[in-house]
Design an enzyme around this catalytic site. Structure first.
Site, PDB file in Angstrom:
ATOM      1  N   CYS A   1       1.024  -1.169   0.358  1.00 32.14           N
ATOM      2  CA  CYS A   1      -0.116  -0.050  -0.387  1.00 32.14           C
ATOM      3  C   CYS A   1       0.960   1.327  -0.252  1.00 32.14           C
ATOM      4  O   CYS A   1       2.001   1.167  -0.343  1.00 32.14           O
ATOM      5  CB  CYS A   1      -1.015  -0.404   1.251  1.00 32.14           C
ATOM      6  SG  CYS A   1      -0.074  -0.076   3.056  1.00 32.14           S
TER       7      CYS A   1
ATOM      8  N   ASN B   1       2.284   1.005   4.097  1.00 31.77           N
ATOM      9  CA  ASN B   1       2.835   0.067   4.738  1.00 31.77           C
ATOM     10  C   ASN B   1       2.573   0.834   6.052  1.00 31.77           C
ATOM     11  O   ASN B   1       3.428  -0.500   7.339  1.00 31.77           O
ATOM     12  CB  ASN B   1       4.164  -0.517   4.235  1.00 31.77           C
ATOM     13  CG  ASN B   1       4.337  -1.913   4.853  1.00 31.77           C
ATOM     14  OD1 ASN B   1       5.779  -1.343   5.052  1.00 31.77           O
ATOM     15  ND2 ASN B   1       3.628  -2.463   5.009  1.00 31.77           N
TER      16      ASN B   1
ATOM     17  N   CYS C   1      -1.628   1.066   7.401  1.00 34.40           N
ATOM     18  CA  CYS C   1      -2.209   0.718   7.270  1.00 34.40           C
ATOM     19  C   CYS C   1      -3.458  -0.860   7.049  1.00 34.40           C
ATOM     20  O   CYS C   1      -3.043  -1.432   7.523  1.00 34.40           O
ATOM     21  CB  CYS C   1      -3.174   1.273   6.983  1.00 34.40           C
ATOM     22  SG  CYS C   1      -3.069   2.929   7.559  1.00 34.40           S
ATOM     23  N   ARG C   2      -3.471  -0.460   6.108  1.00 38.76           N
ATOM     24  CA  ARG C   2      -3.803  -1.683   4.672  1.00 38.76           C
ATOM     25  C   ARG C   2      -2.969  -3.159   4.536  1.00 38.76           C
ATOM     26  O   ARG C   2      -3.285  -3.773   4.419  1.00 38.76           O
ATOM     27  CB  ARG C   2      -4.531  -0.967   3.393  1.00 38.76           C
ATOM     28  CG  ARG C   2      -5.283  -0.425   3.406  1.00 38.76           C
ATOM     29  CD  ARG C   2      -5.708   0.535   2.860  1.00 38.76           C
ATOM     30  NE  ARG C   2      -4.835   1.543   2.110  1.00 38.76           N
ATOM     31  CZ  ARG C   2      -4.351   1.951   1.027  1.00 38.76           C
ATOM     32  NH1 ARG C   2      -5.694   2.087  -0.254  1.00 38.76           N
ATOM     33  NH2 ARG C   2      -3.570   2.762   0.407  1.00 38.76           N
ATOM     34  N   SER C   3      -1.523  -2.716   4.197  1.00 36.89           N
ATOM     35  CA  SER C   3      -1.257  -3.957   4.068  1.00 36.89           C
ATOM     36  C   SER C   3      -0.825  -4.447   5.284  1.00 36.89           C
ATOM     37  O   SER C   3      -0.869  -5.895   4.764  1.00 36.89           O
ATOM     38  CB  SER C   3       0.542  -3.223   2.745  1.00 36.89           C
ATOM     39  OG  SER C   3       0.832  -2.734   3.312  1.00 36.89           O
TER      40      SER C   3
ATOM     41  N   ASP D   1      -7.956   4.151   1.228  1.00 37.84           N
ATOM     42  CA  ASP D   1      -7.012   3.975   2.682  1.00 37.84           C
ATOM     43  C   ASP D   1      -7.972   4.901   3.521  1.00 37.84           C
ATOM     44  O   ASP D   1      -8.391   6.084   4.035  1.00 37.84           O
ATOM     45  CB  ASP D   1      -6.350   5.047   1.880  1.00 37.84           C
ATOM     46  CG  ASP D   1      -4.741   5.112   3.092  1.00 37.84           C
ATOM     47  OD1 ASP D   1      -5.171   4.545   4.264  1.00 37.84           O
ATOM     48  OD2 ASP D   1      -3.764   5.509   2.016  1.00 37.84           O
TER      49      ASP D   1
HETATM   50  P1  4NP Z   1      -1.684   2.569   3.674  1.00 35.11           P
HETATM   51  O1  4NP Z   1      -2.429   4.209   4.663  1.00 35.11           O
HETATM   52  O2  4NP Z   1      -1.140   3.502   2.662  1.00 35.11           O
HETATM   53  O3  4NP Z   1      -2.793   1.983   4.037  1.00 35.11           O
HETATM   54  O4  4NP Z   1      -0.978   2.378   4.956  1.00 35.11           O
HETATM   55  C1  4NP Z   1      -1.215   5.366   4.482  1.00 35.11           C
HETATM   56  C2  4NP Z   1      -0.554   5.656   6.067  1.00 35.11           C
HETATM   57  C3  4NP Z   1       0.229   6.667   5.414  1.00 35.11           C
HETATM   58  C4  4NP Z   1       0.162   8.060   4.762  1.00 35.11           C
HETATM   59  C5  4NP Z   1      -0.737   7.349   3.705  1.00 35.11           C
HETATM   60  C6  4NP Z   1      -1.292   6.464   3.778  1.00 35.11           C
HETATM   61  N1  4NP Z   1       1.302   8.919   4.870  1.00 35.11           N
HETATM   62  O5  4NP Z   1       0.866   9.969   4.279  1.00 35.11           O
HETATM   63  O6  4NP Z   1       1.508   9.019   6.361  1.00 35.11           O
END
Ligand code: 4NP
Length: 156
Positions: A8, A11, A13-15, A125
């Site tokens: 994702c 890395n 939240c989702r993955s 997300d």
């Molecule tokens: P993820 O979500 O892609 O599901 O891990 C996010 C986590 C952090 C950020 C964006 C999306 N960020 O901007 O730091």
């Protein structure tokens, strides 16, 4: 060994959610020894600050009694494309970003996680939506469908 990498944007939240959901599923089916399962990011900013799993994902996994260990965000590298058998993105923009980092998908390894379900779609997300319940439900739906596909392909 069947090697699966969830990817994702961050890395955190989702993955990692999908990583630990699939680890639990294969463990429950007695298939854990057949799998290596990991997760990675397309962006490097969380790697730079050694970010661990987001508390929303942690809370969700805890509430569903899904075991997890610490995981620190890392960015996908070209070597990962050669190493892993399945690379599961969460959304279309992840796929574009993965290809710009590892090259074209000549071996047809890159999919969205929900592409194997009856309703192929992106996983939204929760960093932006705040809806970790939805991320969990989508992860379970996607991992179930992925595991069915892998079981058929590898005759497990
Ligand atoms: P993820 O979500 O892609 O599901 O891990 C996010 C986590 C952090 C950020 C964006 C999306 N960020 O901007 O730091």
């Amino acid at each position: 060994m069947i090697k699966v990498l969830f990817v994702c944007l961050g890395n955190i939240c989702r993955s990692p959610m999908a990583e630990f959901v699939l680890k639990q599923m294969v463990a429950e089916k007695g298939l854990a020894d057949n799998f290596e399962i990991d997760s990675a990011a397309t962006e490097g900013y969380n790697e730079m600050c050694h970010a661990g799993i987001h508390h929303g994902t942690r809370q969700m996994l805890k509430s569903m009694h899904i075991p997890f260990e610490e995981h620190y965000s890392r960015r996908i590298r070209p070597h990962d494309y050669a190493y892993f058998d399945y690379i599961l993105a969460m959304d279309d923009s992840n796929i574009e970003d993965i290809q710009s980092l590892v090259g074209m998908d000549t071996e047809h390894k890159i999919y969205r996680l929900l592409d194997f379900t009856d309703h192929p779609r992106n996983i939204k997300d929760p960093w932006y939506t705040g809806n970790f319940d939805r991320t969990y439900e989508d992860s379970v739906e996607g991992c179930r469908a992925l595991l069915e596909k892998i079981k058929q392909e590898y005759d497990l």
